[in-house]
Design a protein around this motif. Structure first.
Motif, PDB file in Angstrom:
ATOM      1  N   VAL A  73     -15.147  -6.094  21.773  1.00 13.64           N
ATOM      2  CA  VAL A  73     -15.737  -7.358  21.338  1.00 13.64           C
ATOM      3  C   VAL A  73     -17.259  -7.283  21.391  1.00 13.64           C
ATOM      4  CG1 VAL A  73     -15.950  -9.819  21.847  1.00 13.64           C
ATOM      5  CG2 VAL A  73     -13.722  -8.705  22.020  1.00 13.64           C
ATOM      6  N   LEU A  74     -17.791  -6.741  22.477  1.00 17.15           N
ATOM      7  CA  LEU A  74     -19.239  -6.612  22.608  1.00 17.15           C
ATOM      8  C   LEU A  74     -19.820  -5.689  21.545  1.00 17.15           C
ATOM      9  CD1 LEU A  74     -19.663  -6.376  26.490  1.00 17.15           C
ATOM     10  CD2 LEU A  74     -20.175  -8.319  25.012  1.00 17.15           C
ATOM     11  N   ALA A  75     -19.169  -4.553  21.328  1.00 14.07           N
ATOM     12  CA  ALA A  75     -19.657  -3.606  20.325  1.00 14.07           C
ATOM     13  C   ALA A  75     -19.618  -4.217  18.933  1.00 14.07           C
ATOM     14  CB  ALA A  75     -18.827  -2.323  20.372  1.00 14.07           C
ATOM     15  N   ALA A  76     -18.553  -4.960  18.632  1.00 16.12           N
ATOM     16  CA  ALA A  76     -18.438  -5.582  17.313  1.00 16.12           C
ATOM     17  C   ALA A  76     -19.509  -6.649  17.115  1.00 16.12           C
ATOM     18  CB  ALA A  76     -17.045  -6.191  17.152  1.00 16.12           C
ATOM     19  N   SER A  77     -19.804  -7.402  18.175  1.00 15.74           N
ATOM     20  CA  SER A  77     -20.830  -8.443  18.057  1.00 15.74           C
ATOM     21  C   SER A  77     -22.211  -7.837  17.846  1.00 15.74           C
ATOM     22  CB  SER A  77     -20.826  -9.329  19.303  1.00 15.74           C
ATOM     23  OG  SER A  77     -21.305  -8.622  20.435  1.00 15.74           O
ATOM     24  N   ARG A  78     -22.463  -6.676  18.432  1.00 17.92           N
ATOM     25  CA  ARG A  78     -23.773  -6.034  18.312  1.00 17.92           C
ATOM     26  C   ARG A  78     -23.914  -5.223  17.038  1.00 17.92           C
ATOM     27  NH1 ARG A  78     -23.249  -4.250  24.664  1.00 17.92           N
ATOM     28  NH2 ARG A  78     -23.772  -6.299  25.520  1.00 17.92           N
ATOM     29  N   GLY A  80      -4.991 -16.166  21.235  1.00 16.45           N
ATOM     30  CA  GLY A  80      -4.389 -17.145  20.332  1.00 16.45           C
ATOM     31  C   GLY A  80      -5.329 -17.677  19.282  1.00 16.45           C
ATOM     32  N   THR A  81      -6.451 -16.998  19.069  1.00 16.63           N
ATOM     33  CA  THR A  81      -7.391 -17.434  18.046  1.00 16.63           C
ATOM     34  C   THR A  81      -8.284 -16.271  17.645  1.00 16.63           C
ATOM     35  OG1 THR A  81      -9.075 -19.094  17.466  1.00 16.63           O
ATOM     36  CG2 THR A  81      -9.170 -18.155  19.679  1.00 16.63           C
ATOM     37  N   SER A  82      -8.919 -16.384  16.507  1.00 17.60           N
ATOM     38  CA  SER A  82      -9.828 -15.337  16.033  1.00 17.60           C
ATOM     39  C   SER A  82     -11.153 -15.404  16.783  1.00 17.60           C
ATOM     40  CB  SER A  82     -10.087 -15.484  14.527  1.00 17.60           C
ATOM     41  OG  SER A  82      -8.903 -15.287  13.793  1.00 17.60           O
ATOM     42  N   LEU A  83     -11.697 -14.240  17.096  1.00 22.41           N
ATOM     43  CA  LEU A  83     -13.004 -14.164  17.751  1.00 22.41           C
ATOM     44  C   LEU A  83     -14.131 -13.933  16.755  1.00 22.41           C
ATOM     45  CD1 LEU A  83     -12.050 -11.985  20.862  1.00 22.41           C
ATOM     46  CD2 LEU A  83     -12.152 -14.476  20.665  1.00 22.41           C
ATOM     47  N   PHE A  84     -13.771 -13.423  15.573  1.00 32.01           N
ATOM     48  CA  PHE A  84     -14.760 -13.158  14.532  1.00 32.01           C
ATOM     49  C   PHE A  84     -14.246 -13.649  13.188  1.00 32.01           C
ATOM     50  CE2 PHE A  84     -15.531  -9.912  17.755  1.00 32.01           C
ATOM     51  CZ  PHE A  84     -16.906  -9.967  17.899  1.00 32.01           C
ATOM     52  N   ALA A  85     -15.158 -14.181  12.394  1.00 30.47           N
ATOM     53  CA  ALA A  85     -14.857 -14.448  10.991  1.00 30.47           C
ATOM     54  C   ALA A  85     -15.225 -13.206  10.199  1.00 30.47           C
ATOM     55  CB  ALA A  85     -15.646 -15.654  10.500  1.00 30.47           C
ATOM     56  N   ARG A  86     -14.295 -12.716   9.372  1.00 31.60           N
ATOM     57  CA  ARG A  86     -14.554 -11.536   8.551  1.00 31.60           C
ATOM     58  C   ARG A  86     -15.214 -11.985   7.261  1.00 31.60           C
ATOM     59  NH1 ARG A  86     -11.347 -11.212  13.179  1.00 31.60           N
ATOM     60  NH2 ARG A  86     -10.473  -9.085  13.434  1.00 31.60           N
ATOM     61  N   THR A  87     -16.502 -11.680   7.097  1.00 29.51           N
ATOM     62  CA  THR A  87     -17.253 -12.087   5.907  1.00 29.51           C
ATOM     63  C   THR A  87     -17.750 -10.859   5.151  1.00 29.51           C
ATOM     64  OG1 THR A  87     -19.439 -12.144   6.958  1.00 29.51           O
ATOM     65  CG2 THR A  87     -18.031 -14.097   7.233  1.00 29.51           C
ATOM     66  N   LYS A  88     -18.274 -11.075   3.968  1.00 28.57           N
ATOM     67  CA  LYS A  88     -18.808  -9.970   3.182  1.00 28.57           C
ATOM     68  C   LYS A  88     -19.995  -9.306   3.862  1.00 28.57           C
ATOM     69  CE  LYS A  88     -17.364 -11.676  -1.368  1.00 28.57           C
ATOM     70  NZ  LYS A  88     -17.812 -12.115  -2.722  1.00 28.57           N
ATOM     71  N   SER A  89     -20.725 -10.076   4.657  1.00 24.81           N
ATOM     72  CA  SER A  89     -21.892  -9.522   5.337  1.00 24.81           C
ATOM     73  C   SER A  89     -21.545  -8.912   6.694  1.00 24.81           C
ATOM     74  CB  SER A  89     -22.954 -10.616   5.531  1.00 24.81           C
ATOM     75  OG  SER A  89     -22.419 -11.690   6.286  1.00 24.81           O
ATOM     76  N   THR A 145     -16.886 -16.470  16.018  1.00 25.13           N
ATOM     77  CA  THR A 145     -16.476 -17.868  15.992  1.00 25.13           C
ATOM     78  C   THR A 145     -16.986 -18.548  17.255  1.00 25.13           C
ATOM     79  OG1 THR A 145     -14.401 -17.381  17.124  1.00 25.13           O
ATOM     80  CG2 THR A 145     -14.383 -17.245  14.713  1.00 25.13           C
ATOM     81  N   GLU A 146     -16.761 -19.854  17.379  1.00 22.67           N
ATOM     82  CA  GLU A 146     -17.211 -20.550  18.579  1.00 22.67           C
ATOM     83  C   GLU A 146     -16.524 -19.992  19.817  1.00 22.67           C
ATOM     84  OE1 GLU A 146     -19.742 -22.697  18.838  1.00 22.67           O
ATOM     85  OE2 GLU A 146     -20.038 -22.140  16.724  1.00 22.67           O
ATOM     86  N   ILE A 147     -15.224 -19.728  19.733  1.00 22.44           N
ATOM     87  CA  ILE A 147     -14.520 -19.116  20.857  1.00 22.44           C
ATOM     88  C   ILE A 147     -15.033 -17.701  21.080  1.00 22.44           C
ATOM     89  CG2 ILE A 147     -12.280 -18.332  21.714  1.00 22.44           C
ATOM     90  CD1 ILE A 147     -12.647 -21.325  21.813  1.00 22.44           C
ATOM     91  N   GLY A 148     -15.319 -16.991  19.966  1.00 23.76           N
ATOM     92  CA  GLY A 148     -15.854 -15.645  20.075  1.00 23.76           C
ATOM     93  C   GLY A 148     -17.167 -15.610  20.832  1.00 23.76           C
TER      94      GLY A 148
END
Length: 309
Positions: free
Chosen positions: A12-17, A47-56, A61-64
């Motif tokens: 999660v940390l690596a994906a956010s960075r 039980g919820t998404s941590l990231f929104a998958r966008t073109k960029s 997400t808020e929970i993320g």
């Protein structure tokens, strides 16, 4: 009670960075399918998404954002625990990031890092030649900038003065040469740029070649393209350039060390900081006994700058 696998939190940390699964996998030295599977598994547990998958790329997400913030706290604690365990025998352990302009990192690689890494077998250095768009959290991070204000979460201390002078290709007539210059499109009027603007005159021509790195400017001068304002510590290593005699003054810039308060007291951070201080003169100071520049006088000036060159 929900439990979390620390390995999944690191993803999660690596994906956010990194902003993408591919780059996150590269940071963690994993394949992309494993990285994606672990992230999906964690999202299923929560039980919820941590990231929104966008073109960029991946956008938390808020929970993320909540998970990322808490994971960063765990990361710091884990890192500090490993550091505290290692302090018992005085051995620094772990990764320290060094962020600066490429030519500064190149000089540190030449002078400071060989002995540091040879002496400290469990210490790792990662060099990053850019200004991150967002603060880097977690592992110990040290940044080297010229007169840059620290981020709100950082503090800065002066390392020392770096001297600049005007250099031209050997066996050339500086008066006949055009200018080569450092130039950053985000911050176009840094100190070296303002210096050559003053020396060329208000109506002088723009430089024929510019570079975002002082090493590139030096290569251009060596190739005979023109004269330039250069850090003396790298220019004096070249047998292909000589200082110009048209102006007997130098530009002096203050190199500062920025550190994050969460990791500045870590043993590995302190070891690297001490090395940077101890090796500063060897790395950046004007060569001892250099007679080719006039001594300091009333014409010499110190010019501040928001970014390194």
């Amino acid at each position: 009670m929900m439990s979390f696998d620390w390995n999944n939190l690191k993803i999660v940390l690596a994906a956010s960075r990194a902003g993408s699964l591919a780059r996150a996998a590269h940071l963690l030295d994993l394949d992309q399918s494993t990285t994606g599977r672990r992230l999906t598994s964690l999202e299923a547990d929560i039980g919820t998404s941590l990231f929104a998958r966008t073109k960029s790329g991946l956008v938390p997400t808020e929970i993320g954002k909540i998970v990322i913030e808490r994971a960063e706290e765990v990361e710091v604690r884990m890192s500090n625990m490993a550091d505290e365990i290692a302090v018992g025998d005085g051995t620094p352990v772990g990764l320290v990031r060094l962020i600066s302009n490429p030519w500064i990192l190149e000089e540190l690689t030449r002078t400071a890092l060989p002995e540091l890494l040879k002496t400290n077998r469990h210490l790792d250095i990662r060099m990053i030649g850019l200004i991150p768009s967002t603060p880097i959290s977690g592992d110990a991070t040290l940044s080297l900038w010229f007169e840059n204000l620290p981020r709100p979460s950082e503090f800065a201390v002066n390392l020392g003065e770096v001297h600049y002078g005007v250099y031209a290709p050997k066996d050339s007539d500086p008066a006949e040469l055009e200018w080569v210059s450092f130039f950053d499109e985000d911050t176009p009027r840094t100190a070296p740029v303002r210096l050559w603007e003053k020396m060329r005159g208000a109506r002088g021509r723009r430089p024929r070649l510019t570079s975002t790195n002082a090493s590139g400017v030096l290569k251009a001068v060596e190739a005979g393209i023109g004269k330039a304002v250069l850090p003396i510590c790298i220019a004096e290593q070249s047998d292909m350039v000589v200082p110009c005699g048209e102006k007997p003054f130098e530009l002096i810039r203050i190199l500062k060390l920025h550190a994050h308060p969460d990791t500045v007291q870590a043993h590995r951070t302190q070891v690297v900081m001490k090395t940077l201080r101890d090796k500063f003169a060897q790395t950046f100071s004007r060569p001892h006994g250099d007679k080719r520049f006039a001594p300091a006088n009333q014409n010499n000036r110190t010019i501040s700058s928001p970014k390194p060159s």
